[in-house]
Design a protein around this motif. Structure first.
Motif, PDB file in Angstrom:
ATOM      1  N   GLU A   1       0.822  -1.220   0.000  1.00 30.98           N
ATOM      2  CA  GLU A   1       0.000   0.000   0.000  1.00 30.98           C
ATOM      3  C   GLU A   1       0.851   1.263   0.000  1.00 30.98           C
ATOM      4  O   GLU A   1       0.429   2.300  -0.489  1.00 30.98           O
ATOM      5  N   GLN A   2       2.022   1.176   0.549  1.00 31.81           N
ATOM      6  CA  GLN A   2       2.870   2.355   0.707  1.00 31.81           C
ATOM      7  C   GLN A   2       3.542   2.793  -0.592  1.00 31.81           C
ATOM      8  O   GLN A   2       4.085   3.881  -0.671  1.00 31.81           O
ATOM      9  N   GLN A   3       3.520   1.955  -1.608  1.00 24.76           N
ATOM     10  CA  GLN A   3       4.187   2.276  -2.872  1.00 24.76           C
ATOM     11  C   GLN A   3       3.233   2.969  -3.836  1.00 24.76           C
ATOM     12  O   GLN A   3       2.887   2.441  -4.888  1.00 24.76           O
ATOM     13  N   GLY A   4       2.801   4.145  -3.514  1.00 21.99           N
ATOM     14  CA  GLY A   4       1.936   4.918  -4.404  1.00 21.99           C
ATOM     15  C   GLY A   4       0.484   4.529  -4.277  1.00 21.99           C
ATOM     16  O   GLY A   4       0.052   3.922  -3.302  1.00 21.99           O
ATOM     17  N   THR A   5      -0.262   4.885  -5.308  1.00 18.36           N
ATOM     18  CA  THR A   5      -1.702   4.641  -5.277  1.00 18.36           C
ATOM     19  C   THR A   5      -2.003   3.191  -5.635  1.00 18.36           C
ATOM     20  O   THR A   5      -1.536   2.666  -6.639  1.00 18.36           O
ATOM     21  N   LEU A   6      -2.771   2.581  -4.790  1.00 13.72           N
ATOM     22  CA  LEU A   6      -3.182   1.200  -4.992  1.00 13.72           C
ATOM     23  C   LEU A   6      -4.693   1.198  -5.138  1.00 13.72           C
ATOM     24  O   LEU A   6      -5.410   1.604  -4.227  1.00 13.72           O
ATOM     25  N   ASP A   7      -5.172   0.799  -6.307  1.00 11.67           N
ATOM     26  CA  ASP A   7      -6.608   0.745  -6.535  1.00 11.67           C
ATOM     27  C   ASP A   7      -6.983  -0.634  -7.059  1.00 11.67           C
ATOM     28  O   ASP A   7      -6.118  -1.492  -7.275  1.00 11.67           O
ATOM     29  N   LEU A   8      -8.278  -0.830  -7.255  1.00 13.66           N
ATOM     30  CA  LEU A   8      -8.767  -2.141  -7.676  1.00 13.66           C
ATOM     31  C   LEU A   8      -8.199  -2.544  -9.035  1.00 13.66           C
ATOM     32  O   LEU A   8      -7.898  -3.722  -9.253  1.00 13.66           O
ATOM     33  N   ALA A   9      -8.008  -1.600  -9.939  1.00 17.89           N
ATOM     34  CA  ALA A   9      -7.451  -1.923 -11.260  1.00 17.89           C
ATOM     35  C   ALA A   9      -6.030  -2.474 -11.126  1.00 17.89           C
ATOM     36  O   ALA A   9      -5.678  -3.475 -11.769  1.00 17.89           O
ATOM     37  N   ALA A  10      -5.220  -1.859 -10.285  1.00 19.51           N
ATOM     38  CA  ALA A  10      -3.842  -2.325 -10.089  1.00 19.51           C
ATOM     39  C   ALA A  10      -3.830  -3.691  -9.408  1.00 19.51           C
ATOM     40  O   ALA A  10      -3.009  -4.553  -9.743  1.00 19.51           O
ATOM     41  N   ILE A  11      -4.749  -3.895  -8.472  1.00 17.81           N
ATOM     42  CA  ILE A  11      -4.830  -5.181  -7.775  1.00 17.81           C
ATOM     43  C   ILE A  11      -5.244  -6.276  -8.761  1.00 17.81           C
ATOM     44  O   ILE A  11      -4.659  -7.362  -8.771  1.00 17.81           O
TER      45      ILE A  11
END
Length: 192
Positions: free
Chosen positions: A145-155
């Motif tokens: 989570e700490q490495q920038g923006t984490l959203d559902l698309a990236a997951i």
């Protein structure tokens, strides 16, 4: 003493007898005993919420009163409620406090029903348990989570990469694929 000030005075008297402070649970039990009630708290969640709300409503009013009269300070937390010596430099009472505002607004008590209480409890347990589940799921998908923006698309993108890599048809491990699928299900609850 008016009927409205009687509970406040009882509360103040109880707090004066416990300089180390009392938990909300212990304070509710002692108030119940003092008023000749049962030696246990309600089991119905709505009734318990109402007891909690009225206690905190009274505590915040008492804290404001004690501060205005320069008598004492009142520490308010579910784990420790206690009287402290008056501190004239307290800036906390002059700043906006969301919890104080919530408990002093009696419409929250009036408008909260059993379904609302169940939703609040569900959200509480999800947050309490979920922090560990969420972190485990992120680790399984090798995400941070700490490495920038984490959203559902990236997951989802990372999920597809790992499924492709660990699928048994491509020589991967079934147990690892099950862990990846479970992690994705968990993270979908948090990233919608």
């Amino acid at each position: 003493m008016t009927e409205e000030t009687a509970p406040t005075q009882q509360l103040l008297d109880l707090l004066r007898t416990a300089p180390e402070g009392l938990s909300e649970y212990e304070l509710l039990l002692r108030l119940s005993r003092w008023q000749g009630g049962d030696e246990r708290l309600p089991t119905d969640t709505l009734e318990l919420f109402r007891s909690h709300f009225l206690l905190f409503h009274t505590l915040y009013r008492l804290r404001d009163q004690l501060h205005a009269e320069r008598q004492a300070s009142l520490q308010i937390s579910p784990l420790c409620i206690r009287l402290l010596p008056y501190q004239g430099t307290e800036s906390a009472l002059s700043e906006r406090e969301p919890l104080r505002d919530y408990y002093l607004d009696l419409t929250h008590l009036r408008d909260t029903g059993a379904d609302d209480v169940d939703k609040m409890l569900g959200a509480f347990w999800m947050r309490l348990q979920g922090a560990e589940d969420k972190q485990h799921a992120l680790a399984t998908l090798e995400l941070d989570e700490q490495q920038g923006t984490l959203d559902l698309a990236a997951i989802r993108q990372r999920y597809r990469q790992l499924v492709s890599l660990h699928h048994p048809d491509r020589g991967g491990c079934t147990q690892q694929l099950q862990r990846i699928n479970s992690a994705m299900e968990t993270l979908q609850r948090y990233y919608r």
